[in-house]
Design an enzyme around this catalytic site. Structure first.
Site, PDB file in Angstrom:
ATOM      1  N   GLU A 238     -18.093  51.050 -33.325  1.00 20.28           N
ATOM      2  CA  GLU A 238     -18.579  49.670 -33.225  1.00 20.28           C
ATOM      3  C   GLU A 238     -18.305  48.905 -34.513  1.00 20.28           C
ATOM      4  OE1 GLU A 238     -22.080  52.181 -34.655  1.00 20.28           O
ATOM      5  OE2 GLU A 238     -20.390  52.394 -33.301  1.00 20.28           O
TER       6      GLU A 238
ATOM      7  N   ASP B 285     -19.077  49.429 -23.907  1.00 20.09           N
ATOM      8  CA  ASP B 285     -17.668  49.055 -24.026  1.00 20.09           C
ATOM      9  C   ASP B 285     -17.478  47.559 -23.813  1.00 20.09           C
ATOM     10  OD1 ASP B 285     -16.311  52.078 -22.470  1.00 20.09           O
ATOM     11  OD2 ASP B 285     -17.096  51.681 -24.481  1.00 20.09           O
TER      12      ASP B 285
ATOM     13  N   ASN C 186     -26.049  51.556 -26.057  1.00 19.13           N
ATOM     14  CA  ASN C 186     -25.430  52.613 -25.236  1.00 19.13           C
ATOM     15  C   ASN C 186     -26.485  53.430 -24.508  1.00 19.13           C
ATOM     16  OD1 ASN C 186     -22.673  52.347 -25.272  1.00 19.13           O
ATOM     17  ND2 ASN C 186     -22.386  53.532 -27.140  1.00 19.13           N
TER      18      ASN C 186
ATOM     19  N   ASP D  74     -20.205  45.292 -38.325  1.00 18.73           N
ATOM     20  CA  ASP D  74     -20.765  46.398 -37.556  1.00 18.73           C
ATOM     21  C   ASP D  74     -21.792  45.859 -36.558  1.00 18.73           C
ATOM     22  OD1 ASP D  74     -20.993  49.583 -37.658  1.00 18.73           O
ATOM     23  OD2 ASP D  74     -22.979  48.747 -37.306  1.00 18.73           O
TER      24      ASP D  74
END
Length: 638
Positions: A558, A532, A523, A515
């Site tokens: 993620e 991304d 973000n 993770d």
């Protein structure tokens, strides 16, 4: 002269009778086939409904299960937090204010829970924080009510220590002032030094879960129904939430569709036809998340207009095809009559055999010893062999090596006992290329039922198989990272667990969940485009650092999964540490990952849970770490 006219008239009647007889015989099979096709329209509509809506409901089901797990995990973490313990042990104004600020930050950061409350043993609320339409607020400490006489407090008192009560709110059970409230509530006693001191109450935000399902499929809005058939959330019916706010009776799916509701309760997923249209549904087994949770259902109703149009289109297509085939058969019948009238040398049967021999299917005829004696032009076109090259050979000449001995033994056994075999087979052309075929072999016997010939016919489906494989690959690939997605991961993962179950002593594998740390912050600060980019970069780094035998998939936003076949725990630790450092170095120490891994055992759900617990521990210990939890350690913990 009169006799000649009678003969001509008799011949015409005979010809007409022969025409209708031949036409009727030739039309019998197509008519029966189309009759079955007409009856099968409902089955095809069912498949269409499941294809269009069933897959979306399955995704919604997984989203609800995943979110419910996260919600329960958040509840357990909050109930054991130090800030809450301090407010329980020393219920003064300072500790209450600190707890209030802490809970406000929790509700602001996530939408799984909509309300958090601390209540003492006398029913007096000590802290009340709630999320009202994305506006996190709290009740002033001097205005907190006493709920000792409420049904909620009665439920809380009945909850045993070290346990949790989960229930659906049937009405206004306290003095809540929220404009919208979730119908699912959690209560757990807070025990300090073996003595019950207070109650922790949390409301689950079912609207948030439902919105996640809607966002995953904004075109179709499924309805949420509880285990008793009541609408929880619906865009067309008054659910339990709406009925509380508007003071109107709640609709019930069980009452509106009693027969379908009885069938739904006995199935996990499917579709039914009703007076209002097709109903597609899937059961969400929340009891697998926690035994105290009741299962719910996602139900999608498709209007009669769309389905009726689809049915009309199918009936119209079948009618057109049947009319075309009957017309063609009528023309063939006329041709057959003309052949008979002109006294053609060959009989009608031989001409039919010739037409079949040079039809669309490739045909091979062998004698009773399985030696080839005849092939048609379609066979030569598909295989590349001419008759002179294969005469006297056995069909094993075309074997591709893709099938084992058991496959051919079963084929031969069916031919000897049943007299026919049909199925899909891969053969090899003269130029070495593989040819995928739908093959049918028929044994021809004499009057004594002794096999004299074998007639094999096949059609080429190579291109169709290539297209099917390409579509399957596309459906199992993540569009952002170009690595396998959750669907393919589930299939490979369960296959690996099955291998471990079958060969527990010979096969050893490991499974890891990776993770990206603080991805939400990435973000929020640098934008989704950069987020991304980070996901793609991490995926590429993981892929480059793994062996060809290892399997990598993106299973969440993620989150990545890694299956390491034939790998011990120590070897897995080395590989995963190398991956963690590679990502750390590649991104100049600005991006890190946390990894939890475990050994693979027979039950996939248990393996996933252990890896998830190990990942949670890695994050709790500061992130950018690799942590493991073996199956034996998990048994000891339990």
């Amino acid at each position: 002269m009169s006799s000649d006219k009678l003969q001509i008239s008799s011949d015409r009647v005979k010809n007409v009778a022969q025409f209708f007889f031949i036409w009727g015989v030739l039309s019998l099979v197509p008519v029966l086939y189309f009759y079955l096709q007409y009856r099968d329209v409902n089955n095809k509509i069912y498949s269409l409904v499941q294809q269009e809506r069933g897959i979306n409901l399955e995704f919604g089901k997984q989203e609800i299960i995943s979110t419910s797990r996260d919600m329960l995990k958040s509840f357990h973490v909050l109930s054991s937090s130090i800030v809450l313990q301090n407010a329980v042990i020393a219920p003064n104004e300072l500790n209450s204010a600190v707890l209030q600020d802490f809970w406000r930050s929790v509700l602001y950061a996530q939408g799984l829970l909509s309300r958090l409350r601390l209540v003492n043993l006398q029913g007096q609320e000590l802290v009340d924080v709630f999320n009202n339409n994305s506006n996190v607020s709290s009740t002033p400490l001097n205005r907190l009510p006493n709920i000792a006489n409420s049904a909620l407090f009665d439920r809380a008192k009945l909850t045993q220590d070290d346990s949790m009560s989960i229930f659906i709110v049937d009405g206004k059970e306290d003095n809540a002032t929220l404009s919208s409230t979730s119908p699912v509530r959690f209560v757990t006693p807070l025990v300090v030094n073996g003595q019950r001191r207070a109650y922790f109450i949390a409301d689950m935000n079912i609207d948030y879960i439902y919105d996640k399902v809607i966002n995953a499929n904004p075109v179709n809005k499924p309805e949420l129904v509880d285990s008793k058939g009541n609408y929880l959330i619906s865009s067309t019916h008054a659910g339990r939430l709406e009925s509380e706010g508007a003071k109107q009776p709640a609709d019930s799916f069980a009452k509106l569709q009693p027969a379908i509701w009885q069938e739904i309760q006995s199935m996990g997923s499917g579709a039914f036809k009703s007076t209002s249209g097709w109903i597609s549904f899937v059961k969400v087994p929340l009891h697998m998340v926690d035994g105290a949770l009741n299962d719910i259902y996602l139900i999608d109703t498709i209007g009669n207009g769309d389905i009726a149009q689809a049915e009309r289109n199918r009936y119209s297509t079948l009618t057109f095809q049947l009319a075309a085939i009957l017309s063609i058969l009528a023309l063939l019948s006329i041709v057959f009559l003309n052949w008979n009238r002109k006294h053609v040398k060959n009989t009608l049967e031989s001409k039919l055999a010739l037409a079949a021999m040079e039809g669309m299917s490739a045909i091979i005829i062998t004698d009773k010893n399985n030696k080839i004696i005849k092939v048609n032009s379609q066979f030569s076109r598909l295989s590349g062999y001419q008759l002179d090259e294969v005469r006297g050979q056995t069909p094993s000449l075309f074997a591709s090596g893709k099938h084992n001995a058991e496959f051919y033994q079963k084929m031969w056994q069916d031919l000897q006992t049943v007299g026919v075999w049909e199925g899909e087979i891969v053969n090899r052309r003269k130029d070495g290329r593989l040819l995928t075929e739908i093959l049918r072999i028929q044994a021809i016997t004499d009057d004594n039922h002794v096999i004299q010939f074998y007639v094999a016919s096949f059609v080429d489906i190579t291109e169709r198989k290539i297209l099917e494989n390409r579509l399957r690959e596309q459906s199992e690939k993540d569009a952002l990272t170009d690595i396998p997605n959750r669907r393919k991961f589930d299939r490979i993962f369960r296959g690996e667990c099955y291998e471990i179950q079958r060969y527990p002593k010979q096969k050893h594998s490991c499974f890891a969940i990776c993770d990206i740390d603080h991805f939400k912050a990435i973000n929020d600060t640098k934008g989704h485009a950069y987020g991304d980019h980070v996901i793609r970069s991490v995926a590429q780094t993981l892929k480059e650092g793994l062996r060809e035998s290892d399997f990598l998939a993106r299973i969440g936003g993620e989150e990545f999964a890694v299956i390491l076949p034939h790998t011990s725990m120590g070897e897995a630790q080395t590989v995963l540490e190398r991956l963690r450092l590679a990502i750390y170095d590649k991104h100049h120490k600005q991006v890190t990952i946390s990894i939890g891994f475990t050994n693979v055992s027979a039950i996939a759900e248990d393996v996933y849970q252990r890896a998830d617990m190990a990942l949670y521990e890695a994050k709790a210990c500061g992130r950018n770490k690799v942590n493991f939890l073996t199956s034996q350690e998990h048994v000891d913990l339990v």
